[in-house]
Design a protein around this motif. Structure first.
Motif, short mmCIF file in Angstrom:
data_model
loop_
_atom_site.label_atom_id
_atom_site.label_comp_id
_atom_site.label_asym_id
_atom_site.label_seq_id
_atom_site.Cartn_x
_atom_site.Cartn_y
_atom_site.Cartn_z
N SER A 183 19.04 10.61 2.32
CA SER A 183 20.22 9.60 3.19
C SER A 183 20.25 8.18 2.76
O SER A 183 21.13 7.60 3.14
CB SER A 183 19.69 9.71 4.87
OG SER A 183 18.37 9.35 4.69
N GLY A 184 19.31 7.84 1.95
CA GLY A 184 18.97 6.31 1.43
C GLY A 184 20.32 6.01 0.64
O GLY A 184 20.54 4.89 0.56
N SER A 185 20.73 7.02 -0.04
CA SER A 185 21.95 6.91 -0.89
C SER A 185 23.11 6.30 -0.20
O SER A 185 24.00 5.72 -0.73
CB SER A 185 22.29 7.92 -1.82
OG SER A 185 22.59 8.87 -1.08
N ALA A 186 23.24 6.61 1.03
CA ALA A 186 24.30 6.22 2.04
C ALA A 186 24.49 4.79 1.91
O ALA A 186 25.58 4.43 2.21
CB ALA A 186 24.13 6.93 3.49
N VAL A 187 23.67 4.00 2.00
CA VAL A 187 23.80 2.42 2.14
C VAL A 187 24.89 2.07 0.89
O VAL A 187 25.42 1.24 1.09
CB VAL A 187 22.39 1.81 1.89
CG1 VAL A 187 22.51 0.43 1.99
CG2 VAL A 187 21.44 2.21 3.08
N PHE A 188 24.75 2.79 -0.17
CA PHE A 188 25.71 2.22 -1.22
C PHE A 188 26.96 2.38 -1.05
O PHE A 188 27.73 2.18 -1.62
CB PHE A 188 25.18 3.08 -2.79
CG PHE A 188 23.84 2.53 -3.38
CD1 PHE A 188 24.03 1.54 -3.80
CD2 PHE A 188 22.55 3.04 -2.84
CE1 PHE A 188 22.54 1.09 -4.54
CE2 PHE A 188 21.46 2.81 -3.33
CZ PHE A 188 21.38 1.82 -4.19
N ILE A 190 28.53 1.50 1.45
CA ILE A 190 29.25 0.27 2.26
C ILE A 190 29.58 -0.61 1.20
O ILE A 190 30.68 -1.19 1.15
CB ILE A 190 27.91 -0.42 3.15
CG1 ILE A 190 27.13 0.49 4.09
CG2 ILE A 190 28.27 -1.79 3.62
CD1 ILE A 190 25.98 -0.25 4.68
N SER A 356 27.31 4.56 7.54
CA SER A 356 26.56 4.59 6.40
C SER A 356 25.21 4.38 6.71
O SER A 356 24.20 4.99 6.32
CB SER A 356 26.95 3.99 5.18
OG SER A 356 28.28 4.34 4.76
N LEU A 357 24.96 3.23 7.54
CA LEU A 357 23.59 2.94 8.01
C LEU A 357 23.17 3.90 8.81
O LEU A 357 21.92 4.39 9.04
CB LEU A 357 23.72 1.56 8.63
CG LEU A 357 24.00 0.26 7.64
CD1 LEU A 357 24.21 -0.86 8.63
CD2 LEU A 357 22.86 0.32 6.85
N MET A 360 21.49 6.95 6.76
CA MET A 360 20.14 6.51 6.66
C MET A 360 19.18 6.44 7.82
O MET A 360 17.95 6.93 7.60
CB MET A 360 20.14 5.25 5.94
CG MET A 360 18.66 4.85 5.26
SD MET A 360 18.64 3.25 4.29
CE MET A 360 16.84 3.31 3.78
N SER A 412 26.97 9.79 12.39
CA SER A 412 26.65 9.88 11.09
C SER A 412 25.02 9.83 11.27
O SER A 412 24.40 10.40 10.09
CB SER A 412 26.77 8.43 10.39
OG SER A 412 26.36 7.51 11.36
#
Length: 517
Positions: A183-188, A190, A356-357, A360, A412
């Motif tokens: 899930s960390g890639s979701a920050v990108f 944004i 997106s946050l 994550m 999300s």
């Protein structure tokens, strides 16, 4: 004579005894060596955050950023692609990579277990990079779709990163790390629109595929140089024929479900695609799955894993269908009086940037909960959160932007929680040498759920459209019915979740797999 014979017999008996004595010592020595070897192998597993682990996680997150770019970035340039290839059939562009991912998953999962997860991940990334180059130079839509099918291999990279985590980290810690990687890639997500917009103006639509190909090749290089290879592999061979037939069957059925509404459910092309898919799946199940080493041992799937996959397919499908709905709601203004419009200057950023946050946060929270009490509880929490989010939209009305943003954020979190929990559940139910195969099943369920629920939602909207100002538009009844369908699916997912919790009660520990598939 009798005395000499007695002495000779006694000597022979003593000689045999002496010759046999080292045998127990040798067995003990072998067992001790095996135990030491096992302990040394387990000693390589990381139990906490170190600079090396952070480096591994950063690279695997980069791999998943590339996966997101393959799936999402082309949607930013759909109008330009339509002009370039003189087509308005955008469904192929959005669906082809995900459908190809479902087709690739069983083959890559089995191959990873046998040949090593890092090796197959590197090959997968290179294939995806080649697909980006094909899309870049494609002279027509047919070649472009072929490139997207190659890029679809990147979708399988997601579950391979998860399988590698189990080889790098101790079981409980691996669950926490899985939350960050998935899930960390979701920050990108944004910042992606802000990076792509000026690049598109400067270089055109091809820059999307240049970035994707470069990302894939760079990720492949870093994975090869930094990530350690799997220490545990499974013996056997890959049934390539079975993988191709199974992939063809899955692709045929999913293409029909996904694109039948575009080309016509009863059109000759759609019916041929469905028939080919159904025949391939039937042949694989009745003939190829009975072979000694099938690509997926579907008959050996335990009841626990089956329940978990059912929850994943329902929950992720419902979430994906709601994501599709939000993209439609922001196109209609509340002033039109249709009762569902939420168009506003900040609607796009709020509905697709802020959540997106949530992905994550949901993934990291699910990983932490899984490590403490087991993944079934975080999986169930994701289902309940999704049900609450759809209920808020249904009861309060879809015309409110703040409530829509709140619901989108909660959904999300549901997505991040369910994907992470699904992979963590697979890690509990399968030994390390079969992580690739079982994780690939989770990826297939995510793809099937997404395609199926998007089709159901589109059918609901299509059946309830009305004419407004001379144009056919989605009605308020249709939108609310759409939300209700997603809510019902979340509610139904509670049933298998309940039985899953009951079966997994007492299996909180994750030091070893509780069952084989």
């Amino acid at each position: 004579m009798s005395l000499l014979r007695a002495l000779r017999d006694k000597k022979n008996t003593l000689s045999k005894t002496i010759r046999r004595r080292p045998a127990p010592a040798a067995d003990s020595e072998t067992d001790s060596a095996a135990q030491v070897e096992t302990e040394e192998a387990e000693g390589y597993l990381h139990h906490g955050w170190t600079r090396r682990v952070i480096g591994y996680v950063a690279i695997l997150m980069m791999v998943n950023v590339m996966v997101d770019s393959v799936l999402a970035s082309p949607t930013f340039v759909l109008p330009q692609l339509g002009e370039a290839f003189h087509t308005n059939q955008f469904a192929w562009i959005g669906s082809s990579a995900m459908l190809a991912g479902a087709m690739w998953a069983p083959l890559l999962g089995k191959s990873a277990d046998i040949n090593g997860k890092r090796k197959i991940l590197v090959i997968t990334l290179l294939v995806a990079g080649a697909g980006g180059l094909v899309c870049l130079i494609a002279p027509n839509i047919g070649v472009f779709v072929f490139g997207r099918l190659l890029q679809g291999a990147a979708v399988a990279a997601l579950f391979l990163t998860v399988a590698l985590i189990r080889d790098i980290c101790a079981p409980k810690f691996a669950m926490v790390v899985t939350g960050f990687v998935t899930s960390g890639s979701a920050v990108f997500g944004i910042i992606t629109p802000f990076i792509l917009e000026p690049a598109l103006h400067a270089f055109g639509w091809r820059i999307v595929f240049v970035i994707s190909a470069v990302f894939a090749c760079l990720a492949a290089l870093l994975v090869r140089l930094v990530i350690p290879e799997s220490r545990k592999t499974a013996p056997g061979t890959v049934d390539v024929k079975g993988a191709l037939v199974l992939g063809l069957g899955l692709a045929g059925v999913l293409v029909y479900i996904s694109l039948g509404q575009v080309f016509g459910w009863l059109s000759p092309i759609s019916l041929v695609v469905l028939l080919v898919g159904a025949v391939a799946l039937t042949y694989w199940y009745r003939v190829l799955s009975l072979k000694p080493q099938p690509i997926v041992d579907v008959r050996g799937i335990s009841a626990v894993l089956g329940l978990g996959l059912l929850v994943v397919i329902m929950g992720t499908g419902a979430y994906q269908s709601m994501l599709q709905l939000f993209s439609m709601l922001i196109e209609v203004s509340p002033d039109e009086g249709l009762g569902y419009g939420i168009a506003a200057p900040a609607a796009l950023g709020l509905l697709f940037g802020v959540p997106s946050l949530g992905i994550m946060l949901g993934g990291v929270a699910a990983g932490t909960i899984s490590a403490r009490v087991g993944p079934v509880w975080s999986l169930g929490g994701g289902v309940l959160l999704g049900l609450l989010a759809t209920s808020i939209m249904l009861v309060a009305g879809a015309g409110s932007l703040p409530l829509a943003v709140l619901s989108s954020f909660m959904l999300s979190m549901t997505a991040g929680s369910m994907v992470t929990s699904g992979f963590n559940l697979a890690s509990v139910l399968a030994p390390p040498e079969r992580q690739g195969t079982v994780s690939s099943l989770v990826m297939v369920m995510i793809a099937v759920g997404s395609v199926t629920m998007n089709f159901i939602g589109s059918a609901v909207l299509g059946a309830t459209r009305i004419t407004h100002n001379g144009e056919s538009v989605n009605s308020s009844l249709g939108v609310h019915s759409y939300i209700a369908v997603a809510g019902v699916v979340f509610a139904l997912a509670i049933i298998p979740t309940f039985f899953l919790v009951r079966r997994m009660r007492g299996h909180v520990t994750v030091s070893a797999p509780v069952s084989h598939i």
